[in-house]
Design a protein around this motif. Structure first.
Motif, short mmCIF file in Angstrom:
data_model
loop_
_atom_site.label_atom_id
_atom_site.label_comp_id
_atom_site.label_asym_id
_atom_site.label_seq_id
_atom_site.Cartn_x
_atom_site.Cartn_y
_atom_site.Cartn_z
N PHE A 228 0.82 -1.21 0.00
CA PHE A 228 0.00 0.00 0.00
C PHE A 228 0.85 1.27 0.00
N PHE A 229 2.04 1.22 0.57
CA PHE A 229 2.96 2.35 0.48
C PHE A 229 3.42 2.54 -0.96
N SER A 230 3.71 1.42 -1.62
CA SER A 230 4.28 1.48 -2.97
C SER A 230 3.24 1.66 -4.07
N ASN A 231 1.98 1.47 -3.75
CA ASN A 231 0.91 1.54 -4.74
C ASN A 231 0.56 3.00 -5.08
N PHE A 232 1.59 3.80 -5.30
CA PHE A 232 1.46 5.24 -5.54
C PHE A 232 2.80 5.76 -6.05
N LEU B 283 -11.03 -5.33 -5.13
CA LEU B 283 -10.49 -6.69 -5.06
C LEU B 283 -9.00 -6.68 -4.78
N TRP B 284 -8.25 -5.78 -5.45
CA TRP B 284 -6.81 -5.73 -5.21
C TRP B 284 -6.52 -5.33 -3.76
N THR B 285 -7.35 -4.48 -3.18
CA THR B 285 -7.16 -4.08 -1.78
C THR B 285 -7.36 -5.27 -0.86
N LYS B 286 -8.38 -6.06 -1.11
CA LYS B 286 -8.61 -7.25 -0.29
C LYS B 286 -7.41 -8.19 -0.35
N ILE B 287 -6.88 -8.37 -1.55
CA ILE B 287 -5.73 -9.26 -1.70
C ILE B 287 -4.50 -8.67 -1.01
N GLY B 288 -4.27 -7.36 -1.18
CA GLY B 288 -3.12 -6.71 -0.56
C GLY B 288 -3.13 -6.76 0.95
N ILE B 289 -4.31 -6.77 1.54
CA ILE B 289 -4.44 -6.87 2.99
C ILE B 289 -4.08 -8.27 3.48
N ASN B 290 -4.43 -9.28 2.70
CA ASN B 290 -4.35 -10.66 3.17
C ASN B 290 -3.19 -11.49 2.63
N TYR B 291 -2.52 -11.00 1.58
CA TYR B 291 -1.49 -11.81 0.94
C TYR B 291 -0.28 -10.96 0.54
N PRO B 292 0.89 -11.60 0.39
CA PRO B 292 2.02 -10.91 -0.24
C PRO B 292 1.71 -10.66 -1.72
N VAL B 293 2.30 -9.61 -2.26
CA VAL B 293 2.13 -9.28 -3.68
C VAL B 293 3.51 -9.26 -4.32
N ASP C 217 -17.81 -0.17 -1.41
CA ASP C 217 -18.05 0.21 -0.02
C ASP C 217 -16.70 0.36 0.69
N PHE C 218 -16.25 1.59 0.86
CA PHE C 218 -14.97 1.84 1.52
C PHE C 218 -15.00 1.41 2.98
N GLU C 219 -16.18 1.43 3.60
CA GLU C 219 -16.28 1.15 5.03
C GLU C 219 -15.89 -0.28 5.39
N GLN C 220 -15.88 -1.17 4.41
CA GLN C 220 -15.48 -2.56 4.68
C GLN C 220 -14.02 -2.66 5.12
N PHE C 221 -13.24 -1.61 4.82
CA PHE C 221 -11.82 -1.62 5.16
C PHE C 221 -11.52 -0.77 6.40
N GLU C 222 -12.54 -0.34 7.10
CA GLU C 222 -12.36 0.59 8.22
C GLU C 222 -11.42 0.04 9.30
N ILE C 223 -11.61 -1.20 9.70
CA ILE C 223 -10.76 -1.78 10.74
C ILE C 223 -9.33 -1.93 10.24
N ALA C 224 -9.17 -2.42 9.01
CA ALA C 224 -7.83 -2.59 8.45
C ALA C 224 -7.11 -1.26 8.35
N GLU C 225 -7.82 -0.21 8.00
CA GLU C 225 -7.20 1.12 7.88
C GLU C 225 -6.69 1.63 9.22
N GLN C 226 -7.37 1.27 10.29
CA GLN C 226 -6.95 1.71 11.62
C GLN C 226 -5.59 1.13 12.00
N ASN D 233 -0.69 3.32 5.71
CA ASN D 233 -0.46 3.35 4.26
C ASN D 233 -1.71 2.92 3.50
N LEU D 234 -2.43 1.94 4.04
CA LEU D 234 -3.69 1.54 3.44
C LEU D 234 -4.68 2.70 3.47
N LYS D 235 -4.78 3.37 4.62
CA LYS D 235 -5.70 4.50 4.73
C LYS D 235 -5.34 5.60 3.73
#
Length: 311
Positions: free
Chosen positions: A146-150, A185-195, A225-234, A238-240
């Protein structure tokens, strides 16, 4: 078991689909199937596909339901170990699938395999994406996705592959979402797996620059729905920050056409003046002036001049 299933959603791309499919058939890596999902095209797209008469190509037609449903049907029909996506107007160089296959064999526990790509903005002009903290020569697991995705997106739909078992575990594309369905979908994968990422450019993204902003398209957008990532963003700043940039992008689009409630909904938790001063300044400009500025930005991009409000 087939190694790659190449999924091509198709809607009114008769002018492009022939070259797109040829770029797949010209791959040096040959263990793949091609699944074309015709989303009820009204032009000659379907005819162009049938003219190939190639056993590698499977063609399915569905009632027009959008790209998410088309890709999901392709995943359902697939027999491959890895799912590679290719939009009907994009292009692969002959080494694309080989590079992704090698990356999979070297880093088998990743949830997503990304190749480098270039963006065609005009007939003679290309952009070459770069990513925070990643050298052009680097090949391997991304230290902080998420840091590098920019400032450019690492995971662009037509340049990546995902293990089918990953999609079966976390789900595929959300039907009905018209903007950002791939980002979700890419966000879900980035949270749960190496890329993992290659160091070779193997694909061309044909960037569609609109002639002007369209209010009807903005008003009909259905976002993830951005709110699905609320806990992960906390737990991941970098994700936030990554998601905030998309909240701002959509908020700005809504602001330009006076959708105040939607604008406020997406930017309400972002301190623009502190963290994104240039963008805060844009929100101080009357919407009709911004429409002129953004149309001008699109015009100069067509002649090879581009800039980002995040720079």
């Amino acid at each position: 078991m087939t190694f790659f299933s190449v999924i091509v959603p198709l809607y009114n791309k008769a002018a492009y689909i022939e070259n797109t499919l040829k770029s797949v058939l010209n791959q040096t890596f040959k263990d793949y199937e091609i699944i074309v999902i015709n989303d009820e095209s009204t032009d000659e797209s379907k005819t162009k596909v049938l003219e190939f008469n190639d056993e590698k190509i499977q063609l399915y037609t569905q009632k027009n339901q959008g790209v998410s449903v088309a890709r999901n049907l392709g995943i359902e029909k697939s027999q491959g170990k890895l799912i590679a996506f290719l939009d009907a107007d994009d292009f692969w160089f002959p080494n694309h699938l080989q590079e992704l296959a090698d990356l999979y064999h070297n880093f088998p526990n990743s949830g997503m395999y990304c190749s480098r790509y270039k963006i065609k903005t005009t007939k003679h002009h290309f952009q070459f994406p770069y990513f925070n903290g990643i050298e052009n020569s680097y090949r391997g697991i991304i230290d902080n996705y998420f840091f590098s995705n920019f400032p450019y997106r690492i995971s662009w739909t037509s340049s990546l592959a995902i293990p089918k078992k990953t999609l079966e575990k976390i789900g595929a594309f959300t039907p009905g979402v018209t903007n950002g369905q791939d980002l979700e979908l890419w966000t879900k994968i980035g949270i749960n797996y190496p890329v993992a990422i290659t160091n070779k450019i193997t694909a061309i993204y044909h960037f569609d620059i609109p002639n002007s902003l369209a209010k009807n398209k903005i008003g009909l957008m259905k976002l993830m729905d951005f709110e699905q990532f609320e806990i992960a963003e906390q737990h991941d700043s970098n994700l936030k920050k990554n998601l905030d940039q998309y909240r701002i992008e959509y908020g700005l689009r809504y602001y330009i056409f006076g959708y105040t409630d939607k604008t406020n909904f997406y930017i309400k938790d972002i301190d623009l003046k502190k963290s994104y001063f240039k963008i805060w300044a844009l929100f101080q400009i009357p919407p009709f002036c911004l429409r002129i500025l953004f149309n001008f930005k699109n015009y100069i991009k067509k002649i090879g001049i581009d800039f980002s409000i995040y720079d």
